[in-house]
Enzyme design. Sequence first.
Site, mmCIF file in Angstrom:
data_model
loop_
_atom_site.group_PDB
_atom_site.id
_atom_site.type_symbol
_atom_site.label_atom_id
_atom_site.label_comp_id
_atom_site.label_asym_id
_atom_site.label_seq_id
_atom_site.Cartn_x
_atom_site.Cartn_y
_atom_site.Cartn_z
ATOM 1 C CB VAL A 1 -44.808 -52.410 -7.669
ATOM 2 C CG1 VAL A 1 -45.406 -53.086 -6.454
ATOM 3 C CG2 VAL A 1 -44.691 -50.903 -7.444
ATOM 4 C CB CYS A 2 -44.407 -56.731 -11.015
ATOM 5 S SG CYS A 2 -45.914 -55.889 -11.578
#
Length: 187
Positions: free
Chosen positions: A46-47
Amino acid sequence: MSLIGKKIEEFNVPAYYDGDLITVTDKDLEGKWSVFFFYPGDFTFVCPTELEDLALSYDKFKAIGCEIYSVSTDSEFVHKAWWDASETIRKIQYPMISDRALALSEQFGVLIEGEGQALRGTFVINPQGEIVLYEVNANGIGRNAKELLRKVQAAQFVAKHGDKVCPARWEPGDDTLTPGLDLVGKI
């Protein structure tokens, strides 16, 4: 306990920025708006989507006088390696802070004890070095740069026009409210 109004404590941390290793301190925040954007770790899932979203909006943040600082507990060298390895991360033009000592994660209350990682914490800091807005997400929930930009703009508006407030979904140029008894029960 709320962090709203909390003054940022002194810090001195390494960062990867614009192809170089730099130092970022609390003094760098003085006199301007800043966003600290904590994320769990480099080379994850997700980062990079969040950091790319911020990168694509970075010019809009700069245009309103706001600097972005992404922060993870990875080293500045890992930040560089990630930047070198990922087309997505190469879009980043803002400082990528290393919080290896976990001091910033602790100061902002986002450290996951025993894991050495930070939660997804977003903090807007005013030119006086005070937190005026923050949000902490579970690590599986990504954030939205467009909404963050809107919130920074609202914080700037309220700081400039202390007698006015921004209603839900306010965008620059929209009507604001002036709190008072004449509004009670009429909204």
